[in-house]
Each structure stands twice: as C-alpha cells, then as structure tokens.
Design an enzyme around this catalytic site. Structure first.
Site, PDB file in Angstrom:
ATOM      1  N   HIS A   5     -25.008  91.334  74.617  1.00  0.00           N
ATOM      2  CA  HIS A   5     -25.022  92.181  73.605  1.00  0.00           C
ATOM      3  C   HIS A   5     -24.027  93.325  74.138  1.00  0.00           C
ATOM      4  CE1 HIS A   5     -29.484  90.997  72.595  1.00  0.00           C
ATOM      5  NE2 HIS A   5     -28.571  90.079  72.055  1.00  0.00           N
TER       6      HIS A   5
HETATM    7  C1  FAD Z   1     -24.881  83.333  73.998  1.00  0.00           C
HETATM    8  C2  FAD Z   1     -25.096  84.465  72.864  1.00  0.00           C
HETATM    9  C3  FAD Z   1     -26.435  84.828  72.486  1.00  0.00           C
HETATM   10  C4  FAD Z   1     -26.802  85.560  71.615  1.00  0.00           C
HETATM   11  N1  FAD Z   1     -28.078  85.843  71.027  1.00  0.00           N
HETATM   12  C5  FAD Z   1     -28.468  86.569  70.042  1.00  0.00           C
HETATM   13  C6  FAD Z   1     -29.859  86.679  69.326  1.00  0.00           C
HETATM   14  O1  FAD Z   1     -30.458  85.666  69.607  1.00  0.00           O
HETATM   15  N2  FAD Z   1     -29.915  87.655  68.610  1.00  0.00           N
HETATM   16  C7  FAD Z   1     -29.002  88.473  68.113  1.00  0.00           C
HETATM   17  O2  FAD Z   1     -29.304  89.283  67.465  1.00  0.00           O
HETATM   18  N3  FAD Z   1     -27.871  88.529  68.825  1.00  0.00           N
HETATM   19  C8  FAD Z   1     -27.537  87.585  69.667  1.00  0.00           C
HETATM   20  N4  FAD Z   1     -26.239  87.609  70.409  1.00  0.00           N
HETATM   21  C9  FAD Z   1     -25.468  89.090  70.014  1.00  0.00           C
HETATM   22  C10 FAD Z   1     -24.539  88.926  68.781  1.00  0.00           C
HETATM   23  O3  FAD Z   1     -24.350  87.474  68.469  1.00  0.00           O
HETATM   24  C11 FAD Z   1     -23.246  89.609  68.739  1.00  0.00           C
HETATM   25  O4  FAD Z   1     -23.883  90.947  69.076  1.00  0.00           O
HETATM   26  C12 FAD Z   1     -22.877  89.697  67.418  1.00  0.00           C
HETATM   27  O5  FAD Z   1     -22.413  88.310  66.952  1.00  0.00           O
HETATM   28  C13 FAD Z   1     -21.271  90.450  67.393  1.00  0.00           C
HETATM   29  O6  FAD Z   1     -20.689  90.402  66.283  1.00  0.00           O
HETATM   30  P1  FAD Z   1     -19.430  90.908  66.380  1.00  0.00           P
HETATM   31  O7  FAD Z   1     -18.898  90.938  64.898  1.00  0.00           O
HETATM   32  O8  FAD Z   1     -19.132  92.257  67.032  1.00  0.00           O
HETATM   33  O9  FAD Z   1     -18.516  89.925  67.127  1.00  0.00           O
HETATM   34  P2  FAD Z   1     -18.187  88.329  67.112  1.00  0.00           P
HETATM   35  O10 FAD Z   1     -19.300  87.983  66.342  1.00  0.00           O
HETATM   36  O11 FAD Z   1     -17.780  87.892  68.327  1.00  0.00           O
HETATM   37  O12 FAD Z   1     -17.048  88.292  66.207  1.00  0.00           O
HETATM   38  C14 FAD Z   1     -15.601  88.288  66.697  1.00  0.00           C
HETATM   39  C15 FAD Z   1     -14.722  87.340  66.164  1.00  0.00           C
HETATM   40  O13 FAD Z   1     -13.309  87.570  66.198  1.00  0.00           O
HETATM   41  C16 FAD Z   1     -12.669  86.755  66.630  1.00  0.00           C
HETATM   42  N5  FAD Z   1     -11.540  87.227  67.226  1.00  0.00           N
HETATM   43  C17 FAD Z   1     -11.468  87.664  68.485  1.00  0.00           C
HETATM   44  N6  FAD Z   1     -10.372  88.153  69.003  1.00  0.00           N
HETATM   45  C18 FAD Z   1      -9.436  87.561  67.963  1.00  0.00           C
HETATM   46  C19 FAD Z   1      -7.918  87.625  67.959  1.00  0.00           C
HETATM   47  N7  FAD Z   1      -7.131  88.310  68.806  1.00  0.00           N
HETATM   48  N8  FAD Z   1      -7.309  87.261  66.983  1.00  0.00           N
HETATM   49  C20 FAD Z   1      -8.293  86.603  65.900  1.00  0.00           C
HETATM   50  N9  FAD Z   1      -9.712  86.683  66.001  1.00  0.00           N
HETATM   51  C21 FAD Z   1     -10.401  87.177  67.074  1.00  0.00           C
HETATM   52  C22 FAD Z   1     -13.525  85.678  67.544  1.00  0.00           C
HETATM   53  O14 FAD Z   1     -13.081  84.501  67.780  1.00  0.00           O
HETATM   54  C23 FAD Z   1     -14.813  85.988  66.715  1.00  0.00           C
HETATM   55  O15 FAD Z   1     -14.976  84.926  65.788  1.00  0.00           O
HETATM   56  C24 FAD Z   1     -25.829  86.719  71.178  1.00  0.00           C
HETATM   57  C25 FAD Z   1     -24.604  86.377  71.898  1.00  0.00           C
HETATM   58  C26 FAD Z   1     -24.084  85.388  72.473  1.00  0.00           C
HETATM   59  C27 FAD Z   1     -22.873  85.285  72.682  1.00  0.00           C
END
Ligand code: FAD
Ligand code: NAG
Ligand code: NAG
Length: 630
Positions: A549
């Site tokens: 997280h």
């Molecule tokens: C293994 C794991 C288990 C988890 N389990 C849980 C759970 O059970 N419950 C829960 O609530 N949370 C869980 N989490 C946490 C939760 O999933 C994350 O906090 C949340 O998805 C983050 O969202 P975000 O939009 O900030 O980033 P992300 O969902 O990571 O999205 C970022 C996106 O941007 C893209 N990206 C990055 N850099 C670039 C670039 N330079 N150019 C183009 N695209 C790019 C990435 O490929 C990705 O698709 C877990 C996370 C992981 C990794």
C-alpha cells in the site's frame, strides 16, 4: 488456440516451472468450459498509434485503480476527447481467478520493483530487499491485488480535511465510495454505508472454510464484534468483502472501462509507456505527454489537462523526469528544473509480519495442490468454491493495542486471516513473490511442507516512519530507487509487536485451540527467548511483509504546507493544467487496504475536474452570447 498461445507468454514469465504447469492446467480448463466467451466479447479496443489524434482535451496517464475511474467519468462528457495511456496490456482469464492472485507477481503484469536494502527490515529476503509488486496492466494494481474491499477509518478522512484539505472529510469520501459501489449483499446495500448500481461490484466471500468460522468466533472470545468493518464502527472481525463479480476478480478495468469501450470520445492505448509530461518551461503550462510505444517516441497534446494516475511509485518518477521534484536531485541527473517540489517524499506503506504461522492437525486449511480438482474447477465455473478465495485471505479484523484508546474506535492493527501459510503452495510461488532466501525458507518452513496451517498477518495501520522515492537515472526504463524506511521510528516496531501478541492470543482462544494450533517458531530467532518482545521483533525484522500500500509521494496539502505537491483540487503546485489523481496524493496513509480509497480519489478527482472545466466552458459560452447580443 491463439488465446492459449497468448497465455503461454504469461506462463513463461512465471517464477517456477511448477507454477507454469499450474497455470497451464487452469487455462486449459477455463478454455475447455468456455468461461472466457463473455470476456472475449467485452475486451477493450487497443487503439493503434496511427489512429490516435494529434490532440485530446484530456490525457490520463495510467489505467489503474484511479486512472480507469477518471477516464470513465471524463468521457461521460461527450464533447470531451479523452486519451488513456497504459504501459501494460490487457488482463487475462487467469488474472480473474481470485486464489491465483499471488501468482501474478513477477510475471509481465508486474513492474517487479524492489526496495533498496535498509538493514533493519526484510532481512529474510534476498539481499535484504523486499519485493514491491505493482500492476503493469490495464486495471493496474487492481489486477494484482487481493481484492479486499476496505475503506479505512472515518477519522482518516477527517484528518485529511483538518490538515487543510477542504472537501476531503469522511462525509465526502462516503459519498464517492457509494457512487462507485454495486454491493451484492442485499442486507449491506440497505445500510447508509453501502449502495447498489455503481460500476464496481463488491461481494462477500462466496466460499468459507471452517477455519473462517473459528476466526470470527475467536474474535468474539477476545471481545470483538462480528460486524461490517466498512460501516459505523471499524473495530471488529468480519468475513472478507471484495471487489469480486460472480466469483471472479472485478478490476477497475473490468468495472469502469469494459462497459464503456464503445464510447467514441475515449481512446485507450496500451503498451504505451509515458516518459514525460510536456511542459512549457516559461509559462509552466503542461500541454501534452511523450510516450514510448513499439520502440518509437510519440507526442500527443492535451488542450485542457494532463492527469497523472501512474500510482505512488511511477507518478513521482514521471514528475521528476519532467522537471518537477527536489531541485538537488533533478540537477544531479541533469534534468532542467521547472518546479522545485517535495516529490517522492512522504512515502508511507503498510508493513506487517509475514509467516506468523500456526500448525494444525485437521485437513481444513488451504493447500494449493488440494484445490486443483475437477470439483473445484466446476465450482469456479459457477462462481463458487475455494478458487474464489481472495488470494487466500478469508477474514479481516481491526484491533486495538495498548497504545490506542479502544473506545475511540481508531484501531491501530489490522489482521488478514489466511487459511494457509507461506508453505501452503508447496514452495511454488509465495516464497518467490516474497523474495525469501532459500536458506530462510528451508529453515523455517521445510519441516512443515504438506502440513495444515493458518496464518494471521498483523499489519501496522498508521506508521510514523516516512520513506522516499528517488530517481536512479533519467532513463525512464530504469526503476526508481525505493527507500521504505520501515520501523525507522521505533514506535512502529513497538506497536507491531503488540499486534503480534494479539495474534498469538487469538490462536490461543478456545475457537482455535479446538484445532490444537501450534505456533511455528523462526529458527533464525532461536538465540532469543521465545514469545518475548525481542523474539517478535526478530521475526518482524526478518519477514517484514509489505501489504502493498505505498502512498503519499505527491502529497496533497494547502499552500502553506511545504511538503505538499498538489493542492486540495489535486493540481500540481506551480504548474498549470496538470493534476495527480492516484494513491500518491494521500497526505497520510488510511487505516486499511488502499484500493477502495484510491477509487474514491479517482471519483472525487474526476468530479473536481468536471466542475472546473464545465464552469470555464459555461463562462465562455455566456461571454460569447453576451458578445453576439451586443
Ligand atoms: C499485490 C498487491 C495486493 C494488493 N492487495 C490489495 C487488496 O487486497 N485490497 C486493497 O484495497 N488494496 C490492495 N492493494 C493495493 C491497491 O491495489 C493499490 O493501492 C491501488 O491499486 C493503487 O492504485 P493507483 O491508481 O494509485 O495505482 P495503480 O493501480 O498501480 O495504477 C497505475 C497504472 O499506471 C500505469 N503506469 C505506470 N507508469 C506508467 C507510465 N510511465 N506510462 C503509462 N502507464 C504507466 C501502470 O501500469 C498502472 O496500470 C494491493 C496491491 C498489490 C500490488
Ligand atoms: C478513552 O476515550 C473515551 C472517549 O473519548 C474517554 O471518555 C476516555 O476517558 C478515554 N480513556 C482514556 C484512558 O484516555
Ligand atoms: C474560453 O475562451 C478563450 C478565449 O476565446 C479560449 O482561449 C479558451 O480556450 C476557452 N476555454 C474553454 C474551456 O473553452
């Protein structure tokens, strides 16, 4: 068959040959029963580079938990052209199977980050570095995650607001949680805390092992209620709620993008790696992005705004590569500084003790080998059975250590109840996913292979320690340097030790004693008397487990907060037409898993954007009218 070929590529990127066989079996089964038919028809259209426009109104970078929501909501306005750029590719039928969650790590769906060694934590991991998986796929980390649906404590959001962020209190957060939600539990859907009809399917676990009942019972025996931990109170125990649809993963790509794939004003481009935001250095206006696709650099313009939703590690990386970040660091890499801001600072993560294992005699726990039966496959086909268990996690609890006042309902420790342990996959994947050394794994778990067990994963909810993300180089394909600084503040260690004690107490309740549960020691801590604070500290420093997280690296705050990177409307300070909308903006880490809170940030961020641009457009329209009528 081409689908199978496509999946073979997934298999070949897996950690061990046994897990490759496992994946192949599962895929063959899913294809045999045509479980993918529906999926194939609803896949997103990946717009080829030649068909992309020269300019869009909005460009959203990253199709993860937040980005998918933002792209959906912005493209609700038919006159706005929206481009969503994603570095990864589409999900597969395998990433849908909940029990396989841990197997997606280290595959091509994962950015495969590792922290820098810090000497005080992750000592059982190779080179003292913890793995930090992040989704590189449409849906982002909501495709890799364990699907647990939790929102955190009311106070978390009220604190954000009190830090100088109006509109981010619990009342507002609840509005946006409910806006996304389509809760399948009719009882919950009727309460003031949940809703139906949103894009995001939320359901209770559809399969429950006998151990889960004991977990809930054990909670009662320690004086905790079994209640909806996303409702009025947060302290207590419950059966896991998850972003799960008909027993399969409901990522944000499935929830927010597939239903709108035919919208003409939304272009989605996959395998498009954004390398920097284009900013005019004199006016400081962001006017587009540069990205790498199929080996070539492309540029697209944004006439209204660029929105960074690349997650808490990549958003700061992209900002820094674009000239926004700590001046000294940028200069070190010869990046011209456009805006000096504390990008990459304020990193916070949930860390816990992995492998807190209790061995039992009965065959009631999850052992991966036992799950691969025709019977459980058949059950999965109708959205039931053990394959629907969210990455092995069946129950959730929030408890209070002696460091908090229990009547204030602001628990400081969370438990993930796993009806299995690190060794329950017979060494196929978890040991690789956690990056454990062979010596540690053998010493600790070898003698338990094949034995039944359960596990509590105690997690420190509000760490005081702050980490840092820095650029390794100005090359976009070099991963950034991650310094989590786990337990840098000793109070974090003290609190987590109390959490471990509560876990041990839980295992000793009549509910679990019925299984003759036995604590599994860590031989590497043998030099310390067992069940002392020092012993637990030794376990924690060895098997320090991230709960994945990371947040806070582009902190939201008022203008007087010198650590703030974005303002309460999520605009990057000092830059025009650039916002960050993802986990990076959290000023403080919420007291629960972060997926639902990030989706909430996406919903609210999109509303802020819409209100801002609609007002501008209507002012313009009325000015035009006034001019015409003159
Ligand atoms: C293994 C794991 C288990 C988890 N389990 C849980 C759970 O059970 N419950 C829960 O609530 N949370 C869980 N989490 C946490 C939760 O999933 C994350 O906090 C949340 O998805 C983050 O969202 P975000 O939009 O900030 O980033 P992300 O969902 O990571 O999205 C970022 C996106 O941007 C893209 N990206 C990055 N850099 C670039 C670039 N330079 N150019 C183009 N695209 C790019 C990435 O490929 C990705 O698709 C877990 C996370 C992981 C990794
Ligand atoms: C705990 O909190 C309650 C409610 O805020 C308060 O009445 C009580 O005095 C507190 N107890 C302690 C020991 O601080
Ligand atoms: C409003 O009008 C100005 C001047 O004509 C123009 O530059 C601007 O792009 C318009 N803004 C919107 C949101 O249409």
């Amino acid at each position: 068959m081409s689908v199978l070929a496509q999946h073979l590529e997934t298999f070949s990127s897996l950690a061990s040959s046994n897990s490759q066989v496992l994946f192949a079996t599962l895929t063959a089964f899913i294809l045999y029963f045509h479980l993918d038919l529906f999926e194939l028809h609803s896949r997103l259209i990946d717009v080829p580079t030649e068909e992309l426009l020269e300019k869009y109104d909005f460009i959203v970078v990253g199709a993860g938990s937040a980005g998918a929501v933002v792209a959906n909501r912005l493209s609700e306005e038919k006159d706005w052209k929206v481009l969503l750029l994603e570095a990864g590719r589409d999900e597969t039928i395998i990433s849908d199977v909940p029990i396989m969650a841990g197997f997606l790590q280290l595959s091509y769906f994962d950015w495969k980050y590792k922290t820098e060694p810090q000497g005080q934590a992750c000592l059982a991991m190779k080179n003292g570095r913890c793995n930090w998986p992040r989704g590189k796929v449409l849906g982002g980390s909501s495709v890799l995650n364990y699907m647990l649906y939790l929102r955190g404590n009311k106070k978390d959001y009220d604190i954000w607001e009190s830090l100088g962020n109006p509109g981010w209190g619990y009342k507002d957060a609840l509005h946006y949680f409910k806006k996304s939600e389509d809760n399948q539990n009719p009882y919950l859907a009727k309460t003031p805390y949940h809703s139906k009809g949103g894009f995001l399917t939320v359901s209770d676990a559809s399969y429950q092992s006998p151990l889960l009942t004991s977990f809930i019972e054990a909670g009662k025996q320690l004086g905790y209620e079994n209640r909806d931990l996303n409702g009025q109170f947060q302290s207590g125990f419950m059966v896991a709620q998850g972003t799960v649809r008909r027993g399969a993963r409901c990522s944000t790509a499935k929830a927010f993008l597939r239903p709108i794939r035919l919208r003409k004003n939304l272009h989605v481009a996959m395998r498009s790696h954004v390398t920097r935001i284009l900013i005019d250095p004199t006016t400081k206006i962001a006017f587009g992005v540069e990205f790498l696709r199929k080996g070539a650099i492309h540029r697209v313009k944004a006439t209204k705004e660029v929105i960074l939703s690349a997650g808490a590690i990549n958003s700061p990386q992209i900002l820094m590569m674009s000239g926004i970040g700590p001046k000294e660091d940028l200069e070190k890499h010869q990046i011209p500084v456009i805006q000096n801001l504390k990008v990459g600072h304020n990193l916070q993560d949930h860390v816990g003790l992995g492998g807190l294992t209790f061995l039992i005699e009965q065959e009631v726990s999850i052992q991966l080998i036992r799950l691969f039966t025709v019977q459980s496959f058949m059950k999965y086909a109708i959205g039931r059975g053990p394959l629907t268990i969210m990455g092995g996690v069946e129950g959730i609890a929030f408890v209070n250590t002696k460091y908090v006042n229990a009547t204030e309902d602001y628990p400081d420790i969370q438990f993930h109840f796993i009806s299995g342990s690190t060794h329950s996959d017979a060494g196929m994947q978890i040991k690789y996913a956690h990056g454990l050394t062979d010596t540690f794994y053998k010493k600790t778990f070898q003698s338990s292979l094949g034995k039944d067990a359960f596990c509590f994963l105690p997690v420190l909810l509000r760490p005081k320690s702050r980490g840092l993300i820095k650029l390794q180089s100005r090359n976009p394909s070099d991963p950034p340097l991650i310094y989590p600084n786990y337990f840098k503040d000793h109070f974090d260690m003290q609190t987590l030790i109390e959490g471990v004690k509560i876990g041990v107490a839980l295992s000793a309740t009549p509910a679990f004693k019925a299984y003759k549960s036995r604590f599994l020691p860590f031989p590497d801590c043998d030099h310390i008397p067992i069940h002392t604070d020092q012993y637990y500290e030794c376990m924690i420093r060895l098997y320090s487990a991230t709960i994945y997280h990371p947040v806070g690296t582009a902190k939201m705050g008022p203008y007087w907060d010198e650590n703030a990177v974005v303002d309460p409307e999520l605009r990057v300070y000092g830059i025009k037409n650039l916002r960050v909308i993802d986990a990076s903006i959290m000023p403080t880490l919420v007291s629960a898993n972060t997926n639902a809170p990030v989706i909430m940030i996406g919903e609210k961020g999109a509303d802020i954007l819409k209100a801002f641009w609609q007002e501008r457009e209507s002012t313009n329209a009325s000015m035009r009218n006034a001019l015409q009528n003159r």
